[in-house]
Design a protein around this motif. Sequence first.
Motif, PDB file in Angstrom:
ATOM      1  N   ARG A   1      42.589  41.260  52.338  1.00 10.09           N
ATOM      2  CA  ARG A   1      42.696  42.182  51.209  1.00 10.09           C
ATOM      3  C   ARG A   1      42.786  41.397  49.892  1.00 10.09           C
ATOM      4  O   ARG A   1      43.705  41.575  49.091  1.00 10.09           O
ATOM      5  N   VAL A   2      41.817  40.531  49.689  1.00 14.28           N
ATOM      6  CA  VAL A   2      41.671  39.783  48.433  1.00 14.28           C
ATOM      7  C   VAL A   2      40.379  40.255  47.799  1.00 14.28           C
ATOM      8  O   VAL A   2      39.309  40.189  48.422  1.00 14.28           O
ATOM      9  N   TYR A   3      40.455  40.742  46.572  1.00 12.91           N
ATOM     10  CA  TYR A   3      39.308  41.392  45.950  1.00 12.91           C
ATOM     11  C   TYR A   3      38.957  40.763  44.603  1.00 12.91           C
ATOM     12  O   TYR A   3      39.837  40.332  43.842  1.00 12.91           O
ATOM     13  N   LEU A   4      37.666  40.758  44.320  1.00 12.83           N
ATOM     14  CA  LEU A   4      37.132  40.170  43.093  1.00 12.83           C
ATOM     15  C   LEU A   4      36.672  41.275  42.161  1.00 12.83           C
ATOM     16  O   LEU A   4      35.825  42.096  42.513  1.00 12.83           O
ATOM     17  N   SER A   5      37.200  41.284  40.945  1.00 14.48           N
ATOM     18  CA  SER A   5      36.838  42.317  39.976  1.00 14.48           C
ATOM     19  C   SER A   5      35.386  42.177  39.525  1.00 14.48           C
ATOM     20  O   SER A   5      34.912  41.073  39.249  1.00 14.48           O
ATOM     21  N   PRO A   6      34.657  43.293  39.415  1.00  7.81           N
ATOM     22  CA  PRO A   6      33.342  43.250  38.773  1.00  7.81           C
ATOM     23  C   PRO A   6      33.500  42.696  37.355  1.00  7.81           C
ATOM     24  O   PRO A   6      34.537  42.908  36.703  1.00  7.81           O
ATOM     25  N   HIS A   7      32.471  42.027  36.848  1.00  3.18           N
ATOM     26  CA  HIS A   7      32.676  41.305  35.585  1.00  3.18           C
ATOM     27  C   HIS A   7      31.506  41.379  34.621  1.00  3.18           C
ATOM     28  O   HIS A   7      31.493  40.647  33.616  1.00  3.18           O
ATOM     29  N   LEU A   8      30.528  42.244  34.869  1.00  2.00           N
ATOM     30  CA  LEU A   8      29.376  42.319  33.969  1.00  2.00           C
ATOM     31  C   LEU A   8      29.240  43.702  33.355  1.00  2.00           C
ATOM     32  O   LEU A   8      29.406  44.706  34.049  1.00  2.00           O
ATOM     33  N   PRO A   9      28.901  43.783  32.065  1.00  3.14           N
ATOM     34  CA  PRO A   9      28.798  42.664  31.122  1.00  3.14           C
ATOM     35  C   PRO A   9      30.161  42.186  30.632  1.00  3.14           C
ATOM     36  O   PRO A   9      30.287  41.120  30.074  1.00  3.14           O
TER      37      PRO A   9
ATOM     38  N   ALA B   1      24.138  45.170  42.219  1.00  7.34           N
ATOM     39  CA  ALA B   1      24.610  43.803  41.990  1.00  7.34           C
ATOM     40  C   ALA B   1      26.093  43.784  41.642  1.00  7.34           C
ATOM     41  O   ALA B   1      26.843  42.895  42.078  1.00  7.34           O
ATOM     42  N   LEU B   2      26.536  44.768  40.873  1.00 11.82           N
ATOM     43  CA  LEU B   2      27.946  44.839  40.484  1.00 11.82           C
ATOM     44  C   LEU B   2      28.849  45.140  41.671  1.00 11.82           C
ATOM     45  O   LEU B   2      29.871  44.480  41.878  1.00 11.82           O
ATOM     46  N   LEU B   3      28.487  46.150  42.427  1.00 11.80           N
ATOM     47  CA  LEU B   3      29.388  46.670  43.446  1.00 11.80           C
ATOM     48  C   LEU B   3      29.190  46.056  44.829  1.00 11.80           C
ATOM     49  O   LEU B   3      30.053  46.200  45.692  1.00 11.80           O
ATOM     50  N   ARG B   4      28.068  45.373  45.026  1.00 17.94           N
ATOM     51  CA  ARG B   4      27.848  44.727  46.321  1.00 17.94           C
ATOM     52  C   ARG B   4      28.106  43.231  46.287  1.00 17.94           C
ATOM     53  O   ARG B   4      27.891  42.546  47.291  1.00 17.94           O
ATOM     54  N   GLU B   5      28.569  42.740  45.148  1.00 20.40           N
ATOM     55  CA  GLU B   5      28.940  41.322  45.099  1.00 20.40           C
ATOM     56  C   GLU B   5      30.078  41.090  46.088  1.00 20.40           C
ATOM     57  O   GLU B   5      31.026  41.876  46.160  1.00 20.40           O
ATOM     58  N   PRO B   6      30.008  40.029  46.871  1.00 20.55           N
ATOM     59  CA  PRO B   6      31.075  39.763  47.849  1.00 20.55           C
ATOM     60  C   PRO B   6      32.453  39.762  47.205  1.00 20.55           C
ATOM     61  O   PRO B   6      32.662  39.119  46.174  1.00 20.55           O
ATOM     62  N   GLY B   7      33.366  40.497  47.794  1.00 21.57           N
ATOM     63  CA  GLY B   7      34.734  40.550  47.297  1.00 21.57           C
ATOM     64  C   GLY B   7      35.081  41.741  46.472  1.00 21.57           C
ATOM     65  O   GLY B   7      36.255  42.048  46.273  1.00 21.57           O
TER      66      GLY B   7
ATOM     67  N   TRP C   1      28.897  39.083  18.040  1.00 24.74           N
ATOM     68  CA  TRP C   1      29.863  39.010  19.136  1.00 24.74           C
ATOM     69  C   TRP C   1      30.777  37.802  18.938  1.00 24.74           C
ATOM     70  O   TRP C   1      30.377  36.806  18.338  1.00 24.74           O
ATOM     71  N   THR C   2      31.976  37.880  19.458  1.00 23.69           N
ATOM     72  CA  THR C   2      32.851  36.715  19.393  1.00 23.69           C
ATOM     73  C   THR C   2      32.313  35.586  20.266  1.00 23.69           C
ATOM     74  O   THR C   2      32.513  34.414  19.975  1.00 23.69           O
ATOM     75  N   ARG C   3      31.615  35.970  21.343  1.00 24.71           N
ATOM     76  CA  ARG C   3      30.923  35.005  22.199  1.00 24.71           C
ATOM     77  C   ARG C   3      29.548  35.560  22.507  1.00 24.71           C
ATOM     78  O   ARG C   3      29.412  36.715  22.903  1.00 24.71           O
ATOM     79  N   GLY C   4      28.534  34.751  22.290  1.00 22.68           N
ATOM     80  CA  GLY C   4      27.177  35.208  22.535  1.00 22.68           C
ATOM     81  C   GLY C   4      26.974  35.640  23.969  1.00 22.68           C
ATOM     82  O   GLY C   4      27.614  35.136  24.891  1.00 22.68           O
ATOM     83  N   MET C   5      26.061  36.578  24.178  1.00 20.79           N
ATOM     84  CA  MET C   5      25.787  37.078  25.522  1.00 20.79           C
ATOM     85  C   MET C   5      25.167  35.998  26.401  1.00 20.79           C
ATOM     86  O   MET C   5      24.245  35.298  25.988  1.00 20.79           O
ATOM     87  N   ARG C   6      25.677  35.883  27.619  1.00 18.02           N
ATOM     88  CA  ARG C   6      25.117  34.975  28.601  1.00 18.02           C
ATOM     89  C   ARG C   6      23.903  35.644  29.261  1.00 18.02           C
ATOM     90  O   ARG C   6      23.765  36.876  29.226  1.00 18.02           O
ATOM     91  N   PRO C   7      23.010  34.858  29.862  1.00 19.73           N
ATOM     92  CA  PRO C   7      21.796  35.436  30.456  1.00 19.73           C
ATOM     93  C   PRO C   7      22.051  36.589  31.423  1.00 19.73           C
ATOM     94  O   PRO C   7      21.287  37.562  31.452  1.00 19.73           O
ATOM     95  N   ASN C   8      23.130  36.510  32.218  1.00 16.59           N
ATOM     96  CA  ASN C   8      23.384  37.583  33.188  1.00 16.59           C
ATOM     97  C   ASN C   8      24.021  38.824  32.546  1.00 16.59           C
ATOM     98  O   ASN C   8      24.134  39.871  33.191  1.00 16.59           O
ATOM     99  N   GLU C   9      24.425  38.710  31.279  1.00 18.01           N
ATOM    100  CA  GLU C   9      25.001  39.848  30.562  1.00 18.01           C
ATOM    101  C   GLU C   9      23.961  40.582  29.723  1.00 18.01           C
ATOM    102  O   GLU C   9      24.091  41.782  29.467  1.00 18.01           O
ATOM    103  N   VAL C  10      22.939  39.854  29.293  1.00 21.66           N
ATOM    104  CA  VAL C  10      21.929  40.402  28.380  1.00 21.66           C
ATOM    105  C   VAL C  10      21.293  41.698  28.880  1.00 21.66           C
ATOM    106  O   VAL C  10      21.125  42.655  28.108  1.00 21.66           O
TER     107      VAL C  10
END
Length: 340
Positions: free
Chosen positions: A266-274, A330-336, A61-70
Amino acid sequence: MRVRLFVLLCFFTGTAYGQSAVIDATGREVRPAAKVERVFAAGPPASVLVFAIAPDKLVGWTRGMRPNEVPFFEERYAKLPELGRLTGRGDTANVEVVLAAKADLIVDAGGTVPTLADLAASVQRRTGIAYALFDGRIEATPATLRALGRLMGNEREAELLAAWYENALTEVRQRSGKATFHPLVYYGRGGAGLQTAGKGSITVEVLDVLGARNAAAEARAGLVTVPFEQVILWNPEVILTTDPNFWRSVWGDPRWRAVKAVSDKRVYLSPHLPFGWFDFPPGANRLLGLWWTGKLLYPAEFGDVDLRAKAREFHRRFYHREPTAAQLDALLREPGVLPK
């Protein structure tokens, strides 16, 4: 007799003939010198594509996987080494790293400007390893998958992904094309939320594909930092961000309360995992961002879209592991992520 002479000539000259030649996005003919078993991805978007087509061929990988991505990958893939990137912001790899990886092919996907084409040609000359540069735009993803599959010797796998991706894009375009109201949208990156991008920039391509109105449309191409006063003047109706710190801070900042999107919640946070859905990296993963953003901007046209089902299928096809119910929660219920 001619065949024997040809084979002998190849042996004595060190020439090997493997996968079919492909014309990359810069117009260069790229032909791997032998059967492709190991592929070096020059940047994150290329990593996603190579992994989707043939995960066992990605050397790292260009960047190693972080613990929450593994947990989103099989352990053997999550533990692939971090090799750095050859292109883009914060390039950290070099020719020595590429050579040490013993790659048969180098791949990049993203911009195709002359400087990147020159870099690809230079690295290919210095390493003797074929280097292909592909168009990283969302709309070009099916064609990129097919060309990359030919280079890697995985045409069947690539075709299945490309055809599925094409069908998904067609449905997205059909749904968004029915929308009659297009809210003004601001994409705010960084902890302060003041980094954005103009129309046509790869970082806001999700908005372009959906036919959304980008508040920063007239800003120059690429990333740009704008003064807060400019955001006030734009007064967007929706704000999208990939930065959880910005999303959390915007509610308590009295300056931002003057912006319609904030006052209307109406401010929203994109899901980000992995990988990010809207951006980070700006690769094939943004198909999920089209579904997510479509539901936020055009609820009438995308209201029946099941994001859990879309995520499950994309993860299964591109990441080779279907997420669990808990991971989807966890992905879809994260606040925002979604409206309350």
